[in-house]
Design an enzyme around this catalytic site. Structure first.
Site, PDB file in Angstrom:
ATOM      1  N   PHE A  34      34.052  22.431  25.445  1.00 31.37           N
ATOM      2  CA  PHE A  34      33.891  21.565  26.585  1.00 31.37           C
ATOM      3  C   PHE A  34      32.960  20.356  25.942  1.00 31.37           C
ATOM      4  O   PHE A  34      31.943  19.927  26.355  1.00 31.37           O
ATOM      5  CB  PHE A  34      33.209  21.896  27.776  1.00 31.37           C
ATOM      6  N   GLY A  38      27.292  14.594  22.526  1.00 32.20           N
ATOM      7  CA  GLY A  38      26.325  15.480  21.586  1.00 32.20           C
ATOM      8  C   GLY A  38      27.150  16.090  20.579  1.00 32.20           C
ATOM      9  O   GLY A  38      26.655  16.136  19.429  1.00 32.20           O
ATOM     10  N   HIS A  39      28.081  16.969  20.835  1.00 34.90           N
ATOM     11  CA  HIS A  39      28.703  17.723  19.975  1.00 34.90           C
ATOM     12  C   HIS A  39      29.512  16.743  18.892  1.00 34.90           C
ATOM     13  O   HIS A  39      29.471  17.001  17.732  1.00 34.90           O
ATOM     14  CB  HIS A  39      29.878  18.509  20.527  1.00 34.90           C
ATOM     15  N   GLN A  63      25.869  36.132  24.651  1.00 32.77           N
ATOM     16  CA  GLN A  63      24.612  35.350  24.855  1.00 32.77           C
ATOM     17  C   GLN A  63      24.394  35.072  26.302  1.00 32.77           C
ATOM     18  O   GLN A  63      23.426  34.313  26.658  1.00 32.77           O
ATOM     19  CB  GLN A  63      24.369  34.018  23.952  1.00 32.77           C
ATOM     20  N   MET A 150      19.061  19.311  18.590  1.00 32.36           N
ATOM     21  CA  MET A 150      17.849  19.652  18.858  1.00 32.36           C
ATOM     22  C   MET A 150      17.463  19.758  20.513  1.00 32.36           C
ATOM     23  O   MET A 150      16.572  20.124  21.116  1.00 32.36           O
ATOM     24  CB  MET A 150      16.861  18.451  18.492  1.00 32.36           C
ATOM     25  N   SER A 188      27.529  20.403  28.541  1.00 31.13           N
ATOM     26  CA  SER A 188      28.646  20.737  29.137  1.00 31.13           C
ATOM     27  C   SER A 188      28.311  21.429  30.350  1.00 31.13           C
ATOM     28  O   SER A 188      29.194  20.972  31.342  1.00 31.13           O
ATOM     29  CB  SER A 188      29.432  21.945  28.372  1.00 31.13           C
TER      30      SER A 188
END
Ligand code: AMP
EC number: 6.3.2.1
Length: 287
Positions: A34, A38-39, A63, A150, A188
């Site tokens: 998604f 940022g990605h 997770q 970060m 996301s």
């Protein structure tokens, strides 16, 4: 761009790239998909530093806690592949859960101390799942460099500690947080927010900005509890915000700071729920 779903195909593709250029630097960006800017910023950093860019998209069940959003985590493969191609990705690894965990894993990578607070405390088992899957992915891809945002500062600290402790031959590259124009950190999970929640979610970055300004005005005459209170007070101005934590810790040890005079880098980290959506953000400040 190659899109591969099996570990053996992925290993063969990376071997082929290295046969072609034995000095090829492999850059790796692990994600849960998604994808957003940022990605994309991690992929662009990998593209600038490496010859071969590998992206993984895998929503890792290990997770997520039992009452968390694993089932409803947003997914959009077609859009992800378009964004990945645009950012210059060479290979996308898109495994099914059965490929990564053909049988229940009996080996868990568990990083101590840096996981004792923040999301480590409020999401029990989360970082065992993260460290285990990132360890598997690093063994599968064998990158020279791996890029992490970060936005998840505790994750960066955990992975750096794991790589150090287990002598993994990879350089971890932390990348800055990418934000929406109003300051909300891209995530996301932002799609879960109602329009009202989205409008109020801006308090996270505004509260962190207040903390930054307080440090700029002079770290010597403030305390961790004063900064915590400042941030909490700002977040409470949003009626829909429910604070999970606000903490001021040393970075990257993520242990308490007694006085700012004794530390040179601190993190102000927040987790806030809006309805069922949990948002995190942070500011790492050099003193
Ligand atoms: P996720 O897909 O949420 O597991 O994130 C995959 C990677 O992208 C992690 O290293 C995140 O820290 C990073 N990331 C997510 N959001 C951002 C953001 N707003 N800015 C920079 N990196 C980000």
């Amino acid at each position: 761009m190659q899109v591969l779903s099996s570990i053996s195909e992925l290993r063969a593709a990376i071997r082929a790239a290295k046969r072609e250029n034995p000095d090829a630097q492999v850059g790796f960006v692990p994600t849960m998909g998604f994808l957003h800017e940022g990605h994309a910023s991690l992929l662009e950093a990998a593209r600038a530093a490496c010859d071969v860019v590998v992206l993984s998209i895998f929503v890792n069940p290990l997770q997520f806690g039992p009452n968390e959003d694993f089932e409803r985590y947003p997914r959009d493969e077609e859009r992800d592949l378009a964004l990945a191609a645009k950012a210059g990705t060479d290979i996308v690894f898109l495994p099914q859960v059965e490929e990564m965990y053909p049988a229940p894993t009996r080996t868990i990578v568990s990083v101590k101390e840096v996981t004792s607070r923040l999301c480590g405390a409020s999401r029990p088992g989360h970082f065992d799942g993260v460290a285990t899957v990132v360890s598997k992915l690093l063994h599968i891809v064998q990158p020279d460099q791996a890029f992490f945002g970060m936005k998840d500062a505790q994750q960066v600290a955990v992975i750096e500690q794991m790589v150090l402790d287990l002598n993994m031959p990879v350089r971890i590259v932390p990348c800055p947080i990418v934000r929406e124009p109003d300051g909300l950190a891209k995530s996301s999970r932002n799609v879960y927010l109602s329009p009202e929640e989205r409008a109020q979610s801006v308090v996270l970055s505004q509260a962190l900005q207040k903390a930054r300004l307080r440090f700029e005005a002079g770290a010597d005459d403030t305390t961790p509890s004063e900064v915590t209170l400042l941030v909490e007070t700002k977040i409470r101005q949003a009626p829909l915000a429910v604070i999970d934590y606000v903490e001021v810790l040393e970075f990257p040890s993520l242990q308490p700071v007694s006085s700012f005079a004794d530390s040179n880098r601190v993190i102000v980290a927040v987790a806030v729920k809006f309805g069922n959506t949990r948002l995190i953000d942070n500011a790492v400040i050099s003193i």
